[in-house]
Design an enzyme around this catalytic site. Structure first.
Site, PDB file in Angstrom:
ATOM      1  N   ASP A 100       0.868  -1.172   0.000  1.00  0.00           N
ATOM      2  CA  ASP A 100       0.000   0.000   0.000  1.00  0.00           C
ATOM      3  C   ASP A 100       0.901   1.217   0.000  1.00  0.00           C
ATOM      4  O   ASP A 100       1.920   1.246   0.697  1.00  0.00           O
ATOM      5  CB  ASP A 100      -0.928   0.016   1.214  1.00  0.00           C
ATOM      6  CG  ASP A 100      -2.101   0.959   0.967  1.00  0.00           C
ATOM      7  OD1 ASP A 100      -2.851   0.737  -0.007  1.00  0.00           O
ATOM      8  OD2 ASP A 100      -2.262   1.934   1.722  1.00  0.00           O
ATOM      9  N   TYR A 138       1.511  10.467  -9.265  1.00  0.00           N
ATOM     10  CA  TYR A 138       1.981  11.833  -9.016  1.00  0.00           C
ATOM     11  C   TYR A 138       3.391  12.086  -9.566  1.00  0.00           C
ATOM     12  O   TYR A 138       3.964  13.151  -9.316  1.00  0.00           O
ATOM     13  CB  TYR A 138       1.945  12.115  -7.507  1.00  0.00           C
ATOM     14  CG  TYR A 138       0.533  12.034  -6.941  1.00  0.00           C
ATOM     15  CD1 TYR A 138      -0.321  13.132  -7.003  1.00  0.00           C
ATOM     16  CD2 TYR A 138       0.046  10.855  -6.397  1.00  0.00           C
ATOM     17  CE1 TYR A 138      -1.614  13.056  -6.515  1.00  0.00           C
ATOM     18  CE2 TYR A 138      -1.254  10.769  -5.910  1.00  0.00           C
ATOM     19  CZ  TYR A 138      -2.074  11.862  -5.974  1.00  0.00           C
ATOM     20  OH  TYR A 138      -3.367  11.787  -5.501  1.00  0.00           O
TER      21      TYR A 138
HETATM   22  P1  IMP Z   1      -2.453   1.934  -3.778  1.00  0.00           P
HETATM   23  O1  IMP Z   1      -2.480   1.206  -5.081  1.00  0.00           O
HETATM   24  O2  IMP Z   1      -3.688   1.812  -2.977  1.00  0.00           O
HETATM   25  O3  IMP Z   1      -1.234   1.601  -3.016  1.00  0.00           O
HETATM   26  O4  IMP Z   1      -2.433   3.484  -4.143  1.00  0.00           O
HETATM   27  C1  IMP Z   1      -1.255   4.111  -4.409  1.00  0.00           C
HETATM   28  C2  IMP Z   1      -1.489   5.508  -4.992  1.00  0.00           C
HETATM   29  O5  IMP Z   1      -0.457   6.356  -4.505  1.00  0.00           O
HETATM   30  C3  IMP Z   1      -1.365   5.504  -6.508  1.00  0.00           C
HETATM   31  O6  IMP Z   1      -2.610   5.447  -7.121  1.00  0.00           O
HETATM   32  C4  IMP Z   1      -0.664   6.814  -6.788  1.00  0.00           C
HETATM   33  O7  IMP Z   1      -1.611   7.837  -6.861  1.00  0.00           O
HETATM   34  C5  IMP Z   1       0.185   7.051  -5.545  1.00  0.00           C
HETATM   35  N1  IMP Z   1       1.547   6.486  -5.722  1.00  0.00           N
HETATM   36  C6  IMP Z   1       2.123   5.480  -5.015  1.00  0.00           C
HETATM   37  N2  IMP Z   1       3.367   5.212  -5.455  1.00  0.00           N
HETATM   38  C7  IMP Z   1       3.587   6.056  -6.483  1.00  0.00           C
HETATM   39  C8  IMP Z   1       4.707   6.247  -7.358  1.00  0.00           C
HETATM   40  O8  IMP Z   1       5.751   5.552  -7.322  1.00  0.00           O
HETATM   41  N3  IMP Z   1       4.549   7.216  -8.277  1.00  0.00           N
HETATM   42  C9  IMP Z   1       3.431   7.974  -8.370  1.00  0.00           C
HETATM   43  N4  IMP Z   1       2.362   7.826  -7.605  1.00  0.00           N
HETATM   44  C10 IMP Z   1       2.438   6.872  -6.645  1.00  0.00           C
END
Ligand code: IMP
Length: 198
Positions: free
Chosen positions: A70, A157
């Protein structure tokens, strides 16, 4: 003999990275899509809780050990928002584009020195659904939010995330370099070490 472990993610890029990372220590990483695992509700208020929720859900539905991640971005001028809500920052139907637009709007007028931010990634490895001691790893990556998008690599981002050590946006880094220095890359290295010792 290799140990099977399920990756609680639908992202093909992440799957490849985990497969490469863990092959050398005897793990065969399988996507949760091969087991038709449903999406877990990310109801936690911390990265740690959400990673555990996703890993536990995948263990329960497959009967195998599972890894989940996450991640998100913490912006200091926004008191840490969007944080665990990074993917859903701009609301229902949020896209990378709409999230980036909202971030730029919320930071209008904020000077460079106050635009500091960091990515977080938490990984949870659970041996079974009731594992009372999941292996947890946490990586962070420091940056500064730009006033306009730069570069077309990465995701999320990355076009707005300026990396002072490399003097460019995260979306301008090549993939291998980003994996080497990013929050996720660091958390994955920690996982490799902890799994090899366990
Ligand atoms: P998850 O999939 O619930 O972990 O959501 C992670 C969210 O955080 C993604 O949809 C991105 O918006 C942001 N995020 C996490 N890691 C990155 C990265 O390496 N680059 C850009 N955005 C990231």
């Amino acid at each position: 003999m290799s140990h099977k472990v399920v990756l609680a993610s639908g992202n093909a890029g992440k799957l490849r990275e985990f497969q490469q990372l863990l092959a050398g220590v005897g793990f065969e990483v399988l996507p949760q899509s091969s087991f038709n695992v449903s999406n877990a509700d990310e109801t936690g208020t911390t990265f740690v809780e959400n990673a555990i929720i996703k890993a536990r859900h995948a263990c329960r539905e497959t009967g195998l050990p599972a890894i989940a991640d996450d991640s998100g971005i913490e912006v200091d001028a926004l008191n840490g928002r969007p944080g665990v809500y990074s993917a859903r920052y701009s609301g229902e139907g949020a896209t990378d584009e709409s999230n980036n637009q909202k971030l730029l709007q919320e930071l209008v007028g904020v000077p460079t020195e106050l635009r500091t931010a960091r990515y977080h990634a938490v990984l949870a490895y659970m041996r079974h659904a009731d594992d009372p001691t999941p292996i947890l790893c946490h990586g962070t990556w420091e940056g500064v939010i730009l006033t306009e998008a730069r570069g077309d690599g990465g995701f999320g981002y990355d076009p707005l995330f300026f990396v002072p050590t490399h003097n460019c946006a995260s979306a301008e880094l090549d993939k291998a370099e980003k994996n080497r220095i990013s929050h996720r890359g660091k958390a994955m290295q920690e996982l490799l070490q902890k799994i090899s010792r366990s």
